[in-house]
Write a protein that holds these residues in place. Structure first.
Motif, PDB file in Angstrom:
ATOM      1  N   LEU A   1       0.864  -1.184   0.000  1.00  0.00           N
ATOM      2  CA  LEU A   1       0.000   0.000   0.000  1.00  0.00           C
ATOM      3  C   LEU A   1       0.900   1.233   0.000  1.00  0.00           C
ATOM      4  CD1 LEU A   1      -3.032   0.557   0.019  1.00  0.00           C
ATOM      5  CD2 LEU A   1      -2.943   0.706   2.490  1.00  0.00           C
ATOM      6  N   TRP A   2       1.178   1.752  -1.195  1.00  0.00           N
ATOM      7  CA  TRP A   2       2.209   2.774  -1.388  1.00  0.00           C
ATOM      8  C   TRP A   2       1.635   4.111  -1.805  1.00  0.00           C
ATOM      9  CZ3 TRP A   2       5.862  -0.096  -5.331  1.00  0.00           C
ATOM     10  CH2 TRP A   2       6.500  -1.168  -4.705  1.00  0.00           C
ATOM     11  N   ASP A   3       2.374   5.155  -1.452  1.00  0.00           N
ATOM     12  CA  ASP A   3       2.259   6.460  -2.098  1.00  0.00           C
ATOM     13  C   ASP A   3       3.587   6.683  -2.815  1.00  0.00           C
ATOM     14  OD1 ASP A   3      -0.259   7.041  -1.029  1.00  0.00           O
ATOM     15  OD2 ASP A   3       0.627   7.813   0.814  1.00  0.00           O
ATOM     16  N   TRP A   4       3.569   6.642  -4.156  1.00  0.00           N
ATOM     17  CA  TRP A   4       4.817   6.822  -4.894  1.00  0.00           C
ATOM     18  C   TRP A   4       5.001   8.310  -5.149  1.00  0.00           C
ATOM     19  CZ3 TRP A   4       6.909   2.313  -7.992  1.00  0.00           C
ATOM     20  CH2 TRP A   4       8.236   2.562  -8.367  1.00  0.00           C
ATOM     21  N   LEU A   5       6.051   8.876  -4.561  1.00  0.00           N
ATOM     22  CA  LEU A   5       6.234  10.325  -4.517  1.00  0.00           C
ATOM     23  C   LEU A   5       7.275  10.802  -5.528  1.00  0.00           C
ATOM     24  CD1 LEU A   5       6.432  10.616  -0.629  1.00  0.00           C
ATOM     25  CD2 LEU A   5       4.388  10.750  -2.061  1.00  0.00           C
ATOM     26  N   ASN A   6       7.110  12.018  -6.014  1.00  0.00           N
ATOM     27  CA  ASN A   6       8.124  12.653  -6.839  1.00  0.00           C
ATOM     28  C   ASN A   6       9.336  13.016  -5.979  1.00  0.00           C
ATOM     29  OD1 ASN A   6       7.104  12.737  -9.514  1.00  0.00           O
ATOM     30  ND2 ASN A   6       5.624  14.294  -8.878  1.00  0.00           N
ATOM     31  N   PRO A   7      10.516  13.176  -6.627  1.00  0.00           N
ATOM     32  CA  PRO A   7      11.720  13.455  -5.824  1.00  0.00           C
ATOM     33  C   PRO A   7      11.658  14.770  -5.048  1.00  0.00           C
ATOM     34  CG  PRO A   7      12.171  13.572  -8.193  1.00  0.00           C
ATOM     35  CD  PRO A   7      10.820  12.961  -8.039  1.00  0.00           C
ATOM     36  N   ASP A   8      10.862  15.736  -5.531  1.00  0.00           N
ATOM     37  CA  ASP A   8      10.778  17.012  -4.821  1.00  0.00           C
ATOM     38  C   ASP A   8       9.610  17.066  -3.840  1.00  0.00           C
ATOM     39  OD1 ASP A   8       8.803  16.922  -6.703  1.00  0.00           O
ATOM     40  OD2 ASP A   8       9.080  18.983  -7.440  1.00  0.00           O
ATOM     41  N   LYS A   9       8.938  15.935  -3.666  1.00  0.00           N
ATOM     42  CA  LYS A   9       7.790  15.884  -2.762  1.00  0.00           C
ATOM     43  C   LYS A   9       8.264  15.868  -1.315  1.00  0.00           C
ATOM     44  CE  LYS A   9       3.416  14.929  -1.576  1.00  0.00           C
ATOM     45  NZ  LYS A   9       2.259  15.785  -1.852  1.00  0.00           N
ATOM     46  N   ALA A  10       7.733  16.790  -0.520  1.00  0.00           N
ATOM     47  CA  ALA A  10       8.108  16.822   0.898  1.00  0.00           C
ATOM     48  C   ALA A  10       7.516  15.625   1.619  1.00  0.00           C
ATOM     49  CB  ALA A  10       7.609  18.115   1.531  1.00  0.00           C
ATOM     50  N   LYS A  11       8.297  15.022   2.468  1.00  0.00           N
ATOM     51  CA  LYS A  11       7.809  13.885   3.242  1.00  0.00           C
ATOM     52  C   LYS A  11       6.904  14.380   4.359  1.00  0.00           C
ATOM     53  CE  LYS A  11      11.891  11.102   2.302  1.00  0.00           C
ATOM     54  NZ  LYS A  11      13.100  10.467   2.859  1.00  0.00           N
ATOM     55  N   GLY A  12       5.957  13.543   4.698  1.00  0.00           N
ATOM     56  CA  GLY A  12       5.027  13.915   5.759  1.00  0.00           C
ATOM     57  C   GLY A  12       3.719  13.206   5.555  1.00  0.00           C
ATOM     58  N   GLY A  13       2.669  13.738   6.107  1.00  0.00           N
ATOM     59  CA  GLY A  13       1.365  13.098   5.972  1.00  0.00           C
ATOM     60  C   GLY A  13       1.284  11.831   6.788  1.00  0.00           C
ATOM     61  N   GLU A  14       0.550  10.869   6.256  1.00  0.00           N
ATOM     62  CA  GLU A  14       0.275   9.648   7.014  1.00  0.00           C
ATOM     63  C   GLU A  14       1.251   8.519   6.732  1.00  0.00           C
ATOM     64  OE1 GLU A  14      -3.771   8.547   6.275  1.00  0.00           O
ATOM     65  OE2 GLU A  14      -4.561  10.012   7.694  1.00  0.00           O
TER      66      GLU A  14
ATOM     67  N   TYR B   1       5.056   4.311   2.645  1.00  0.00           N
ATOM     68  CA  TYR B   1       4.218   3.167   3.046  1.00  0.00           C
ATOM     69  C   TYR B   1       3.074   3.654   3.912  1.00  0.00           C
ATOM     70  CZ  TYR B   1       7.734   0.189   1.039  1.00  0.00           C
ATOM     71  OH  TYR B   1       8.577  -0.421   0.147  1.00  0.00           O
ATOM     72  N   ASN B   2       1.867   3.266   3.536  1.00  0.00           N
ATOM     73  CA  ASN B   2       0.677   3.808   4.178  1.00  0.00           C
ATOM     74  C   ASN B   2      -0.088   2.748   4.948  1.00  0.00           C
ATOM     75  OD1 ASN B   2      -1.387   5.731   4.766  1.00  0.00           O
ATOM     76  ND2 ASN B   2      -0.902   6.774   2.849  1.00  0.00           N
TER      77      ASN B   2
ATOM     78  N   VAL C   1       9.629 -21.130  14.019  1.00  0.00           N
ATOM     79  CA  VAL C   1       9.717 -19.977  14.910  1.00  0.00           C
ATOM     80  C   VAL C   1       8.353 -19.309  15.005  1.00  0.00           C
ATOM     81  CG1 VAL C   1      10.856 -17.784  15.383  1.00  0.00           C
ATOM     82  CG2 VAL C   1      12.127 -19.618  14.248  1.00  0.00           C
ATOM     83  N   VAL C   2       7.906 -19.042  16.232  1.00  0.00           N
ATOM     84  CA  VAL C   2       6.626 -18.383  16.488  1.00  0.00           C
ATOM     85  C   VAL C   2       6.886 -16.956  16.969  1.00  0.00           C
ATOM     86  CG1 VAL C   2       4.510 -18.433  17.871  1.00  0.00           C
ATOM     87  CG2 VAL C   2       5.542 -20.576  17.088  1.00  0.00           C
ATOM     88  N   GLY C   3       6.120 -15.994  16.431  1.00  0.00           N
ATOM     89  CA  GLY C   3       6.157 -14.641  16.979  1.00  0.00           C
ATOM     90  C   GLY C   3       6.918 -13.614  16.178  1.00  0.00           C
ATOM     91  N   LEU C   4       7.302 -13.935  14.926  1.00  0.00           N
ATOM     92  CA  LEU C   4       7.986 -12.957  14.082  1.00  0.00           C
ATOM     93  C   LEU C   4       6.959 -12.054  13.389  1.00  0.00           C
ATOM     94  CD1 LEU C   4      10.675 -15.349  12.533  1.00  0.00           C
ATOM     95  CD2 LEU C   4      10.948 -13.787  14.463  1.00  0.00           C
ATOM     96  N   LYS C   5       7.424 -11.256  12.429  1.00  0.00           N
ATOM     97  CA  LYS C   5       6.540 -10.389  11.649  1.00  0.00           C
ATOM     98  C   LYS C   5       6.612 -10.791  10.177  1.00  0.00           C
ATOM     99  CE  LYS C   5       6.903  -6.320  14.651  1.00  0.00           C
ATOM    100  NZ  LYS C   5       7.274  -4.878  14.710  1.00  0.00           N
ATOM    101  N   ALA C   6       5.531 -10.490   9.439  1.00  0.00           N
ATOM    102  CA  ALA C   6       5.459 -10.862   8.032  1.00  0.00           C
ATOM    103  C   ALA C   6       4.932  -9.703   7.209  1.00  0.00           C
ATOM    104  CB  ALA C   6       4.560 -12.088   7.853  1.00  0.00           C
ATOM    105  N   ALA C   7       5.270  -9.723   5.919  1.00  0.00           N
ATOM    106  CA  ALA C   7       4.777  -8.717   4.976  1.00  0.00           C
ATOM    107  C   ALA C   7       4.037  -9.414   3.843  1.00  0.00           C
ATOM    108  CB  ALA C   7       5.934  -7.898   4.411  1.00  0.00           C
ATOM    109  N   THR C   8       3.016  -8.718   3.335  1.00  0.00           N
ATOM    110  CA  THR C   8       2.251  -9.207   2.185  1.00  0.00           C
ATOM    111  C   THR C   8       2.175  -8.097   1.150  1.00  0.00           C
ATOM    112  OG1 THR C   8       0.894 -10.694   3.535  1.00  0.00           O
ATOM    113  CG2 THR C   8      -0.009 -10.040   1.419  1.00  0.00           C
ATOM    114  N   ALA C   9       2.274  -8.464  -0.126  1.00  0.00           N
ATOM    115  CA  ALA C   9       2.091  -7.503  -1.216  1.00  0.00           C
ATOM    116  C   ALA C   9       1.961  -8.288  -2.510  1.00  0.00           C
ATOM    117  CB  ALA C   9       3.253  -6.524  -1.305  1.00  0.00           C
TER     118      ALA C   9
END
Length: 336
Positions: free
Chosen positions: A150-163, A189-190, A245-253
């Motif tokens: 779940l991305w916001d793809w930003l331009n290089p001059d876009k100021a970082k911030g928001g959510e 990443y949103n 191993v129990v208790g790690l973190k995972a990513a989906t995309a």
């Protein structure tokens, strides 16, 4: 004579006649048959819902477990998917192969919850490894899962911030390394928006992590002692015994991660140890409906190191170890 009364027979004929020209949409016979079967099956429930993804995982699972099909209704076909009904270790289960991707994962899970009398969902399959301390053939049962697509793809001059919760600056990976500028800019990443039975109606909660069910994780903790397979066959073995191993973190995309730099970014930024294409969607669907969920994923490759070839070599072994872990977890579940 009352002329109004004299018109009644004529009006009655018109009204009756109109019934014959209205479009008729009878319920198809196959839907009526399915509804009858579902009622019968649900009277025999509740069931444990089992959701896997692709044929490799399904073959390993059905080959590894003592699956006893229901003698009267061994399966039910809905929306192109086959839901298998039976028992494993005396526990009643409904099993389905959902198909690759988040939409398939969410759709099959929601359908299982809506149609069948299930008490919770066990989701399983293979995954890519993001964690250098884990190895091919290992099995991860994560405590948290995120949608890393779940991305916001930003331009290089876009100021970082928001959510946006984190940023991937593409320029940081320039070769040779320069000042970090790159026209691809950065990826922010949103959050997901979680609608749930425990929340306010039509008011989603912004979440980055979806939690699996704590009680089921406690049950799964003993599985860390179990023995997993080390060899695909007599001539193809892993250098060391796999672990669970129990208790790690995972990513989906919707991404097959075969890039070492991106693998390291995901691990360094979010601490995720595995990556797949369905788990967060299945987990989020369960969280939305208030159902218990556990995710069991076998690691088939180290992203960026061997890639698709490694999956072809060791995917079946990862699927077999996953199936063994699922079987042991079902054994530990209390009877319903």
């Amino acid at each position: 004579m009352d002329h109004t009364l004299s018109l009644l027979p004529f009006l009655f004929i018109i009204i009756i006649s109109s019934f014959h020209v209205l479009p008729v949409s009878p319920t198809p016979s196959h839907k009526l048959k399915s509804a009858t079967t579902i009622r019968k099956l649900n009277r025999g429930g509740p069931y444990i819902g089992l959701v896997t993804v692709i044929a490799t995982e399904e073959n390993a699972f059905l080959r590894s477990v003592d699956f006893r099909p229901d003698p009267t209704h061994p399966f039910l076909d809905l929306s192109g998917r086959r839901f298998r009904i039976g028992k494993i270790h005396g526990k009643k289960v409904v099993y389905v192969r959902c198909g690759r991707g988040m939409v398939n994962g969410a759709a099959a899970t929601q359908q299982m919850i809506d149609v069948f009398n299930v008490k919770g969902i066990v989701h399983f399959g293979i995954a890519g490894n993001m964690n250098n301390s884990m190895s091919i053939g290992d099995v991860s049962i994560p405590k948290q899962i995120t949608n890393a697509g779940l991305w916001d793809w930003l331009n290089p001059d876009k100021a970082k911030g928001g959510e946006d919760i984190a940023y991937l600056d593409v320029g940081n990976y320039n070769v040779p390394k320069g000042d970090g500028d790159n026209e691809l800019g950065s990826i922010g990443y949103n959050y997901e928006q979680l609608y749930s039975v425990t929340g306010h109606i039509n008011t989603p909660q912004n979440v980055f992590w979806i939690n699996t069910t704590q009680e089921w994780l406690h049950l799964a903790a003993d599985l860390e002692k179990m023995e997993l397979s080390q060899c695909v066959n007599a001539s193809l073995c892993l250098p060391k015994k796999p672990k669970l191993v129990v208790g790690l973190k995972a990513a989906t995309a919707y991404i097959f991660v075969d890039n070492a730099a991106y693998r390291n970014f995901l691990y360094d930024t979010f601490g995720v140890s595995s990556s797949d294409m369905e788990s967060s969607a299945v987990a989020m669907t369960c969280a939305s409906n208030g159902y218990p969920i556990i995710v069991i994923r076998g690691l088939s490759d180290l992203a960026g190191e061997g890639g698709d070839n490694t999956v072809h070599k060791f995917g079946s072994l990862a699927a077999t170890n996953t199936a063994k872990a699922v079987l042991e977890f079902i054994r530990k579940l209390p009877p319903y």
